[in-house]
Design a protein around this motif. Structure first.
Motif: not given
Ligand code: FMN
Ligand code: SF4
Ligand code: FES
Lengths: 434, 225
Positions: A50-71
């Motif tokens: 989350d701190q890295a604020s790694l944006l998804g690299r697949g096209g939509a650019g959604f932050p990976a950390g945020r995606k995981w927290s929505m699970l």
């Protein structure tokens, strides 16, 4: 030219001929990120990402950390890695899969631990035969080494990974189509809501879908900290990113560059990257992020490779594929071929996409062949408007997935930037470049 | 991809896998591999595409009997296997040539001569895209982007990449294929991977959900080598 001294995060082993082997991987810090992650709590691992604020690299650019927290919380959860890579001119995951499969597996394991997945799947495009072999060999070796399977490195954490082959269908890169495909069905995208994978994913269970490159960043982030990753780049565009550069450049290829600090000019012209436009021609236009993205002209060449900057200018960095067209390229022909691709790959569930793509392809083709009519330009834009009202960016959504609304991008770009070329095709009854 | 099968008799010649009842098309080795593939998924149907690939790697195409057996193995109707398989470009429900040559003409290849390469391929092979020669030696396809745009214009033969290609190197490639000079590099059509999983599922959570005994590959010989 700015070539920053940012480290190579995902392509650090590309220089080795045996970069895909366990021996090379272990000799170059392999599985250390996983070992470290397993000494942390899953929450700590997720916080780092989350701190890295790694944006998804697949096209939509959604932050990976945020995606995981929505699970959604549930006893069974899945992680699915998207290695379908079929967006035209995108070939970065191909390199990651073939040249560093252990890094992909290590990243997958770190993510699986962070979200406490019950099982993980790596879906690899079926055309990547060597890639499938490399990932499966690497996975076999990783099992023997104890990095995957039961009680990994004695940590008590257990997870299985399955490598799943695709069978040739672009739409299966769309995350819900990918899940359908993984369930053994046609790749028909699901309607969202309710089928957001984080809530109702694979077999109806909460599921994270992440891209191959997204996963491949994780070992470095865990080893070097999220803060170190976030220190690279600028704003929301943190870290480095693989760009796939193709078309009329001297050296097409995959290049890892620091985000936001590097510009399109650097990428296209620097001798260590694209090396400039092919001799005897000049830059005419470029596509900044895959064929769904609106085109840019030479006036955008000094824009930085930043997700926000590109979005502000009315396009997207998307899947990180930059297609360069020189002044020897016909804009009509280029846009026609891209439209033909969408026509062939539309899954057919939604009328605007299924019918609209066919109409557009036919009109574009007759213009290119010299059989265009005076009213065709208007007709093209009218069909585009029917697929995605207003033909805006980002496109208005009328369909189940965003493939449909992406179709007008190339045509509306070509009409906006090179209207004269359409007129010449119609007036002279042929392609001036042919 | 309209079917062009001319002889539409029962079974062998029909594209539609009709009928039910037990089929024994796979040999015991293929059957074992199929069961292994099924065992790594939480639900059987997930193995449908891998099983189609497996059947193609044996037969060179996805024949009606294979579809029937796959249907039985994963618990769906034969028509569902056909209906699913026909969605996917790599699965051939009709016979194709020994070498499937896919020439990319998408944007990056287009800009570097992909269409001209395809036209050349047509004349060299004497067939148009989407068709197979009389000897079943070659099938020619116009491919969408193959994710090898740094090698544009490029082509695949049975899943192996070649590029950048020009008319000369393309013809040399076809010559080599005809002579069998590339047999080590280019697997037979349908073989998407020459590497198989060598271990079953290990993580306990998965085993518990599946129930005992069903999720270990080749129990006894599996596990860490
Ligand atoms: C038509 C279509 C095709 C797509 N193809 C891919 C693909 O090949 N690979 C990929 O990672 N994402 C692809 N995506 C995006 C995925 O839906 C999803 O957003 C992505 O895999 C999430 O990973 P990320 O968050 O790590 O980027 C595609 C989306 C659409 C609409
Ligand atoms: S927009 Fe097109 S590809 Fe997406 S679901 Fe609808 S028909 Fe299929
Ligand atoms: S456009 Fe031909 S391989 Fe990508």
């Amino acid at each position: 030219m700015t070539i920053t001294d940012a480290p190579k995060i995902v392509s650090s082993r590309f220089g080795f001929g045996d970069s895909h082997t366990l021996e090379r991987f272990l000799a170059t810090g392999g599985y250390q990120g996983l070992r470290k992650a397993l000494t942390m709590t899953p929450e700590q691992v997720a916080a780092e990402v989350d701190q890295a604020s790694l944006l998804g690299r697949g096209g939509a650019g959604f932050p990976a950390g945020r995606k995981w927290s929505m699970l959604r919380k549930a006893p069974v959860r899945y992680l699915v890695v998207n290695g379908d890579e079929s967006e035209p001119a995108t070939f970065k995951d191909h390199h990651l899969i073939e040249r560093d499969p252990h890094q992909l597996i290590e990243g997958t394991l770190i993510a699986a631990y962070a979200v406490q997945a019950s099982q993980a799947f790596i879906y690899v495009r079926g055309e990547l035969a060597l890639g499938l072999e490399r990932v499966q060999s690497a996975l076999n070796a990783a099992y023997s080494y104890g990095a995957v399977g039961r009680d990994i490195f004695g940590s008590g954490f257990s997870i299985d990974i399955v490598v799943h082959p695709g069978a040739g269908a672009y739409i299966c890169g769309e995350e819900t189509a990918l899940l359908e495909s993984l369930e053994g069905k046609r790749g028909f995208p699901r309607i969202k809501p309710p089928f957001f994978p984080a809530a109702i994913g694979l077999y109806g269970e909460p599921t994270v879908v992440n891209n191959v490159e997204t996963m491949s960043n994780l070992p470095w982030i865990i080893m070097n900290s999220g803060a170190a990753f976030a220190a690279l780049g600028e704003g929301a565009s943190t870290g480095t990113r693989l760009f796939a550069l193709s078309g009329h450049v001297r050296n097409p290829g995959v290049f890892e560059v620091e985000m936001a600090k590097t510009t399109f000019r650097d990428l296209i012209y620097a001798p260590v990257y694209g090396g400039g436009i092919r001799p005897g021609s000049d830059l005419k236009a470029f596509i900044p992020g895959g064929v769904s993205a609106p085109w840019f002209g030479p006036e955008h060449i000094d824009m930085s490779l930043s997700q926000e900057e590109v979005a502000k200018a009315g396009s997207m960095l998307g899947s990180g594929s930059v297609v360069v067209m020189s002044d020897q390229a016909c804009a009509v022909r280029a846009a026609w071929r891209i439209t033909k691709f969408f026509y062939r790959e539309s899954c057919g569930q939604c009328t605007p996409c299924r019918e609209g793509s066919g109409w557009l392809e036919k009109i574009m083709h007759r213009i290119e062949l010299g059989a265009g009519r005076d009213e065709d330009l208007e007709l093209l834009l009218d069909v585009c408007d029917n697929i995605s009202p207003g033909v805006t960016w980002p496109p208005a959504q009328t369909t189940i997935c965003v493939l449909g609304p992406s179709i007008p991008s190339s045509i509306s770009s070509a009409v906006r930037m090179f209207k004269d070329e359409f007129l010449v095709h119609v007036k002279e009854g042929g392609c001036p470049y042919a | 991809m309209a079917p062009t099968t001319s002889a539409r008799g029962p079974d062998e010649h029909s594209r539609m896998p009709a009928g039910s009842g037990s089929v024994q098309h796979f040999d015991s080795e293929t059957r074992r591999k199929a069961e292994e593939l099924i065992s790594v998924y939480p639900e059987k149907r997930s193995a449908l595409l891998p099983l189609c690939h497996l059947a193609q790697s044996v037969d060179g195409w996805l024949c009606p009997d294979a579809m029937r057996e796959i249907a039985e193995l994963v618990g769906v109707l034969p028509a569902e296997v056909l209906g699913t398989a026909s969605f996917y470009d790599l699965l051939h429900t009709e016979k194709v040539g020994h070498h499937v040559v896919s020439v990319c003409t998408n944007i990056a290849c287009l800009l570097r001569g992909g269409e001209e390469l395809l036209a050349h391929a047509e004349s060299t092979l004497g067939i148009s895209p989407g068709s197979t020669d009389a000897e079943h030696a070659f099938t020619l396809e116009e491919a969408e982007c193959l994710a090898a745009c740094d090698r544009a214009p490029c082509a695949q033969v049975n899943g192996r990449f070649f590029g950048p290609l020009d008319p000369g190197t393309f013809d040399a490639l076809i010559d080599d294929l005809r002579k069998g000079a590339l047999d080590d590099v280019v697997p037979p059509h349908g073989v998407i991977s020459r590497v198989a999983r060598d271990v079953g599922l290990e993580a306990s959570s998965a085993n518990e959900r599946e129930g005992a005994g069903s999720s270990d590959i080749g129990s006894g010989s599996g596990g860490r080598g």
